[in-house]
Structures are given as C-alpha cells and as structure tokens.
Scaffold this motif. Structure first.
Motif, PDB file in Angstrom:
ATOM      1  N   VAL A  22      -7.636  -5.471  -1.271  1.00 34.18           N
ATOM      2  CA  VAL A  22      -7.132  -6.847  -1.255  1.00 34.18           C
ATOM      3  C   VAL A  22      -5.781  -6.804  -0.549  1.00 34.18           C
ATOM      4  CG1 VAL A  22      -6.469  -8.848  -2.634  1.00 34.18           C
ATOM      5  CG2 VAL A  22      -8.304  -7.336  -3.438  1.00 34.18           C
ATOM      6  N   PHE A  23      -5.617  -7.658   0.482  1.00 40.84           N
ATOM      7  CA  PHE A  23      -4.439  -7.540   1.340  1.00 40.84           C
ATOM      8  C   PHE A  23      -3.982  -8.898   1.845  1.00 40.84           C
ATOM      9  CE2 PHE A  23      -8.330  -7.105   3.702  1.00 40.84           C
ATOM     10  CZ  PHE A  23      -8.152  -7.892   4.822  1.00 40.84           C
ATOM     11  N   LYS A  24      -2.756  -8.915   2.349  1.00 37.28           N
ATOM     12  CA  LYS A  24      -2.200 -10.111   2.978  1.00 37.28           C
ATOM     13  C   LYS A  24      -2.782 -10.234   4.380  1.00 37.28           C
ATOM     14  CE  LYS A  24       2.140 -12.271   4.346  1.00 37.28           C
ATOM     15  NZ  LYS A  24       3.594 -12.138   4.362  1.00 37.28           N
ATOM     16  N   ALA A  25      -3.355 -11.423   4.674  1.00 36.83           N
ATOM     17  CA  ALA A  25      -3.960 -11.655   5.988  1.00 36.83           C
ATOM     18  C   ALA A  25      -3.278 -12.837   6.663  1.00 36.83           C
ATOM     19  CB  ALA A  25      -5.447 -11.940   5.839  1.00 36.83           C
ATOM     20  N   ASN A  26      -3.207 -12.787   7.974  1.00 35.76           N
ATOM     21  CA  ASN A  26      -2.646 -13.882   8.753  1.00 35.76           C
ATOM     22  C   ASN A  26      -3.362 -13.901  10.099  1.00 35.76           C
ATOM     23  OD1 ASN A  26      -1.013 -16.041   9.461  1.00 35.76           O
ATOM     24  ND2 ASN A  26       0.877 -15.032   8.828  1.00 35.76           N
ATOM     25  N   SER A  27      -3.218 -14.995  10.837  1.00 37.65           N
ATOM     26  CA  SER A  27      -3.923 -15.105  12.113  1.00 37.65           C
ATOM     27  C   SER A  27      -3.291 -14.242  13.207  1.00 37.65           C
ATOM     28  CB  SER A  27      -4.002 -16.565  12.558  1.00 37.65           C
ATOM     29  OG  SER A  27      -2.705 -17.108  12.684  1.00 37.65           O
ATOM     30  N   SER A  28      -2.052 -13.766  13.005  1.00 34.95           N
ATOM     31  CA  SER A  28      -1.418 -12.865  13.966  1.00 34.95           C
ATOM     32  C   SER A  28      -0.266 -12.129  13.298  1.00 34.95           C
ATOM     33  CB  SER A  28      -0.909 -13.638  15.186  1.00 34.95           C
ATOM     34  OG  SER A  28       0.132 -14.515  14.809  1.00 34.95           O
ATOM     35  N   GLY A  29       0.172 -11.061  13.935  1.00 39.95           N
ATOM     36  CA  GLY A  29       1.354 -10.335  13.479  1.00 39.95           C
ATOM     37  C   GLY A  29       1.131  -9.349  12.347  1.00 39.95           C
ATOM     38  N   MET A  30      -0.105  -9.151  11.930  1.00 39.34           N
ATOM     39  CA  MET A  30      -0.374  -8.230  10.829  1.00 39.34           C
ATOM     40  C   MET A  30      -0.845  -6.895  11.390  1.00 39.34           C
ATOM     41  SD  MET A  30       0.457 -10.369   8.570  1.00 39.34           S
ATOM     42  CE  MET A  30       0.192  -9.417   7.112  1.00 39.34           C
ATOM     43  N   GLY A  31      -0.617  -5.843  10.662  1.00 40.11           N
ATOM     44  CA  GLY A  31      -1.046  -4.516  11.080  1.00 40.11           C
ATOM     45  C   GLY A  31      -2.457  -4.217  10.604  1.00 40.11           C
ATOM     46  N   SER A  32      -2.784  -2.936  10.571  1.00 36.38           N
ATOM     47  CA  SER A  32      -4.090  -2.499  10.099  1.00 36.38           C
ATOM     48  C   SER A  32      -3.920  -1.214   9.308  1.00 36.38           C
ATOM     49  CB  SER A  32      -5.052  -2.280  11.270  1.00 36.38           C
ATOM     50  OG  SER A  32      -4.562  -1.265  12.113  1.00 36.38           O
ATOM     51  N   ILE A  33      -4.960  -0.870   8.540  1.00 34.72           N
ATOM     52  CA  ILE A  33      -4.949   0.386   7.801  1.00 34.72           C
ATOM     53  C   ILE A  33      -6.242   1.138   8.071  1.00 34.72           C
ATOM     54  CG2 ILE A  33      -3.387  -0.336   5.958  1.00 34.72           C
ATOM     55  CD1 ILE A  33      -5.866  -0.735   4.166  1.00 34.72           C
ATOM     56  N   ASN A  34      -6.174   2.437   7.888  1.00 38.39           N
ATOM     57  CA  ASN A  34      -7.346   3.298   7.895  1.00 38.39           C
ATOM     58  C   ASN A  34      -7.557   3.781   6.473  1.00 38.39           C
ATOM     59  OD1 ASN A  34      -7.961   3.232  10.686  1.00 38.39           O
ATOM     60  ND2 ASN A  34      -6.287   4.652  11.062  1.00 38.39           N
ATOM     61  N   VAL A  35      -8.703   3.422   5.895  1.00 39.76           N
ATOM     62  CA  VAL A  35      -9.069   3.854   4.552  1.00 39.76           C
ATOM     63  C   VAL A  35     -10.018   5.043   4.726  1.00 39.76           C
ATOM     64  CG1 VAL A  35     -10.123   3.190   2.366  1.00 39.76           C
ATOM     65  CG2 VAL A  35      -8.868   1.483   3.716  1.00 39.76           C
ATOM     66  N   THR A  36      -9.543   6.241   4.384  1.00 44.12           N
ATOM     67  CA  THR A  36     -10.348   7.444   4.525  1.00 44.12           C
ATOM     68  C   THR A  36     -10.748   7.933   3.139  1.00 44.12           C
ATOM     69  OG1 THR A  36      -9.169   8.042   6.552  1.00 44.12           O
ATOM     70  CG2 THR A  36     -10.434   9.785   5.481  1.00 44.12           C
ATOM     71  N   VAL A  37     -12.051   8.014   2.905  1.00 47.00           N
ATOM     72  CA  VAL A  37     -12.584   8.479   1.624  1.00 47.00           C
ATOM     73  C   VAL A  37     -13.600   9.572   1.924  1.00 47.00           C
ATOM     74  CG1 VAL A  37     -13.769   7.842  -0.508  1.00 47.00           C
ATOM     75  CG2 VAL A  37     -12.271   6.176   0.623  1.00 47.00           C
ATOM     76  N   ASN A  38     -13.371  10.745   1.350  1.00 45.70           N
ATOM     77  CA  ASN A  38     -14.267  11.892   1.526  1.00 45.70           C
ATOM     78  C   ASN A  38     -14.550  12.159   3.008  1.00 45.70           C
ATOM     79  OD1 ASN A  38     -14.303  11.927  -1.260  1.00 45.70           O
ATOM     80  ND2 ASN A  38     -16.297  10.957  -1.422  1.00 45.70           N
TER      81      ASN A  38
END
Length: 88
Positions: A22-38
C-alpha cells in the motif's frame, strides 16, 4: 509510513503466500520500488493515472503455497510505503 529515497533496502523475513504493498500514488513525480521475494523481483510504480496523492495498492509477490518469504524492498526516486499486507 516509510519513505524510500534510494539508500539501503528494507529487508525482513516472514511466512505466507505473498505481499500487498500500500503506497502513496500520484499522476506524476513519484518513484518506484523493486519488491524482491525469494529472488523474484516485481516493480511497483507510484505514478498512476487519475490519482492525486492518495493510497493505492499492488500485489508485490504471490506464490501458491504458504512458505518462507525472504523480502527486500529497494527504491528509486521518492516512494512512500503506507503499509505491507501479508497474504497468509
């Protein structure tokens, strides 16, 4: 909330079938994450069409059976995590 701005990843171990981010979303200016599991990586982008800085959620990882989850979440840009849901 937890804000990733590069740097060290968030890491933890748990048991379950998967994770919902669950994250903060916007139409621009937001970054990204890499979710690495196993060893498997899913990219979650905070830029979403028709959003204005409120919450959004995405499946970060899923497997068919409950088991050990070795999690690492790293980011680029400014990304705010408001919650991590565990799928049991």
């Amino acid at each position: 909330s937890y804000t990733l701005n590069g740097g060290s990843p968030m890491t933890f171990k748990t048991q379950g079938k998967g994770l919902i981010i669950v994250f903060k979303a916007n139409s621009s200016g937001m970054g990204s994450i890499n979710v690495t599991v196993n060893g498997k990586t899913t990219k979650v982008n905070g830029n979403k069409q028709y959003t204005w800085g409120g919450p959004d959620a995405e499946l970060g990882y899923y497997q068919d059976t409950t088991g050990d989850l070795d999690v690492s979440i790293s980011g680029s840009g400014s990304f705010t995590i408001w919650g991590v849901g565990l799928i049991k």
